[in-house]
Design an enzyme around this catalytic site. Structure first.
Site, PDB file in Angstrom:
ATOM      1  N   ASP A 377       0.843  -1.194   0.000  1.00 31.57           N
ATOM      2  CA  ASP A 377       0.000   0.000   0.000  1.00 31.57           C
ATOM      3  C   ASP A 377       0.884   1.252   0.000  1.00 31.57           C
ATOM      4  O   ASP A 377       1.626   1.496   0.958  1.00 31.57           O
ATOM      5  CB  ASP A 377      -0.906   0.006   1.229  1.00 31.57           C
ATOM      6  CG  ASP A 377      -2.026   1.029   1.136  1.00 31.57           C
ATOM      7  OD1 ASP A 377      -1.768   2.147   0.629  1.00 31.57           O
ATOM      8  OD2 ASP A 377      -3.151   0.733   1.557  1.00 31.57           O
ATOM      9  N   HIS A 407      -3.605   0.511  -2.555  1.00 34.29           N
ATOM     10  CA  HIS A 407      -4.521   1.170  -1.622  1.00 34.29           C
ATOM     11  C   HIS A 407      -5.927   1.104  -2.193  1.00 34.29           C
ATOM     12  O   HIS A 407      -6.228   1.715  -3.221  1.00 34.29           O
ATOM     13  CB  HIS A 407      -4.103   2.627  -1.401  1.00 34.29           C
ATOM     14  CG  HIS A 407      -4.922   3.323  -0.350  1.00 34.29           C
ATOM     15  ND1 HIS A 407      -4.720   3.141   0.995  1.00 34.29           N
ATOM     16  CD2 HIS A 407      -5.959   4.195  -0.451  1.00 34.29           C
ATOM     17  CE1 HIS A 407      -5.583   3.867   1.677  1.00 34.29           C
ATOM     18  NE2 HIS A 407      -6.344   4.518   0.820  1.00 34.29           N
TER      19      HIS A 407
END
Length: 519
Positions: A377, A407
């Site tokens: 992420d 993400h």
């Protein structure tokens, strides 16, 4: 001449290696080996080994076997930008908006998804087909005879991302009622008070949950947060405890440690985009804030941390901003009482997080919460910063940690390969694995809670190991109780030392899943 040849060789070496890699991936045996390697990277399911965790491990196939896309579609930056900016939803989703008047005079927007045409009708039929007609009108799990309501909480900076629209579409197709919560001043919501929502302030969400429940009192209510929207959701679950109307919750790519997220160095392109969006929101209402805020100072903030601190902390403001309560800045005294400690600006950066850290009341959470995170992420701190001991010791928190996904990405492969190495005739629908996982998680939790109700016969009683530290009782109604002062610690009750890694395959603890209703 020899030097020229070597220079050409080294210049063409990266292209040559890339060509050989592509050629190798097209070779059937190499391609099969690559897919097997990707599939072998199972996600980590980190949790306390409770009965619910083991039930999820056995019945929630999406959590155990994600079909995540390989490179290049699986690149974390490509997935992140696609989910936040340029994703595509096949059907146009229509919304009808309710502007909800809050206790302090503010307004938040509640958008009800009114369907996607044939997709909604098919979802309702599938839902009707899955009902379990029993005495009292009970349906699947703890869901009632009416479809459940899914409450969606967008990113902290507001707005409907393609990722959230795709989740709306998928939920509608599966028969959920879908409603989206928009905080003050976001997504076109009118701003009637000189006050924006702090990162972890759950007061507005608490009133929205009560309103949604009043609209569908016979439906089960679940919630999903997107990215930084988890700050409000986790804070709400901690403050309301067992008095919440929610049955279960999930957080996709959540911000579990708010202060660390604001202080972490995010990649410049994402940091600039989020900061620019936040400044646009404030600039829209600049004239309304000038009497209580040095707007020019806030708009000149070079980072997200400086922006948040200048907006909500009195220590970062010039002499023009005082520490007077908002009741003296245009609000009625009753409205200031409703705001509690947030009627006053935070004294400094640390005191701001004492009252807004998402997990400050994690030990008060009384419904299961699934967190889905990815190691790659780009917007969140590294996976090593995750509060793993919380998931190992608290039976209400469950973490699924994947190696890739970006993400709020978690893009699915387009096709599913059989064990024999051939591809099935029917192509699997592309989309986000996290959407499929959270919706299946809600259904499996519903089945589990229904079984617990049938076997135990009562929801009351002690909360297993928590009975040693006292039950979580809320004797006053959440809409009328006076706000209470929060302690700065994230988890107040002492926890036993947990091993480095925990999974549902470990030895079962003494926790018995019982939910305490106190309202």
């Amino acid at each position: 001449m020899a030097l020229f040849v070597w220079d050409c060789f080294f210049c063409l070496l990266p292209s040559l290696l890339f060509f050989l890699l592509c050629l190798g991936l097209r070779w059937p045996r190499a391609s099969c080996w690559t897919r097997q390697t990707i599939r072998a990277a199972r996600p980590r399911f980190i949790c306390k080994p409770t009965a619910l965790a083991k039930y999820l491990h056995r019945h929630c196939d999406s959590l155990a076997r994600p079909r995540l896309a390989a490179w290049p579609r699986g690149d974390p930056h490509l997935q992140t930008l696609s989910s936040l900016l340029c994703g595509e939803v096949r059907d146009t989703i229509q919304f009808t908006r309710d502007n909800l008047l809050l206790r302090d005079g503010g307004i938040v927007a509640v958008d009800w998804a009114v369907g996607t045409g044939q997709g909604e009708a098919a979802g309702r039929k599938r839902w009707e087909g899955r009902k379990e007609h029993q005495t009292g009108g009970k349906a699947l799990g703890c869901f009632t005879s009416t479809p459940p309501v899914l409450l969606l909480i967008p990113q902290h900076w507001g707005g409907m991302t393609p990722h959230l629209k795709a989740l709306c579409h998928q939920a509608i197709r599966q028969g959920f009622y879908v409603v989206v919560f928009h905080p003050r001043g976001t997504a076109g919501c009118p701003l009637t008070t000189a006050r924006l929502t702090e990162f972890g302030d759950p007061a507005d969400l608490e009133q929205v949950v009560a309103y949604v429940h009043s609209r569908h009192p016979s439906s089960s209510l679940v919630a999903v947060s997107e990215g930084s929207g988890s700050g409000i959701l986790l804070s709400y679950l901690g403050e309301c405890g067992s008095s919440t109307y929610l049955t279960a919750a999930a957080a996709i790519s959540p911000v579990l440690l708010g202060q660390l997220w604001f202080e972490k160095a995010m990649p410049h392109i994402y940091h600039w985009g989020v900061l620019f969006h936040r400044k646009l929101q404030l600039r829209r209402y600049a004239s309304s804030f000038r009497e209580v805020l040095d707007v020019d100072q806030v708009l000149s903030s070079p980072s997200l941390r400086d922006f948040e601190e200048s907006l909500f902390c009195s220590s970062a403001q010039s002499q023009r901003r005082t520490s007077r309560p908002y009741s003296l800045q245009g609000l009625e005294p009753s409205a200031a009482w409703a705001l509690g400690e947030r009627a006053y600006p935070a004294k400094d950066w640390d005191s701001y997080w004492e009252r807004n850290e998402p997990l400050r009341d994690a030990d008060e959470v009384a419904v299961p919460v699934l967190c889905i995170c990815s190691r790659d992420d780009p917007l969140l701190p590294p996976a090593s910063a995750l509060p793993i001991p919380l998931f190992q010791s608290n039976p209400y928190f469950l973490l699924v940690l994947t190696d890739k996904g970006g993400h709020c990405g978690f893009t699915l492969e387009g096709q599913e390969e059989t064990e024999g190495g051939s591809t099935e005739n029917e192509e699997v629908e592309e989309g986000s694995w996290s959407h499929m996982a959270v919706l299946e998680y809600f259904r499996v939790v519903a089945d589990f809670l229904k079984g617990e109700e049938r076997d135990g016969g009562s929801w009351g009683g002690p909360l297993g190991e928590y009975s040693q530290a006292g039950q979580r009782n809320r004797t006053s109604n959440s809409n009328t109780a006076a706000p209470r002062r929060r302690r700065p610690t994230m988890m107040r009750r002492p926890r036993p030392q947990a091993p480095e890694q925990s999974s549902v395959d470990e030895e079962e603890g003494n926790f018995t899943w019982k939910r305490s209703y106190t309202r």
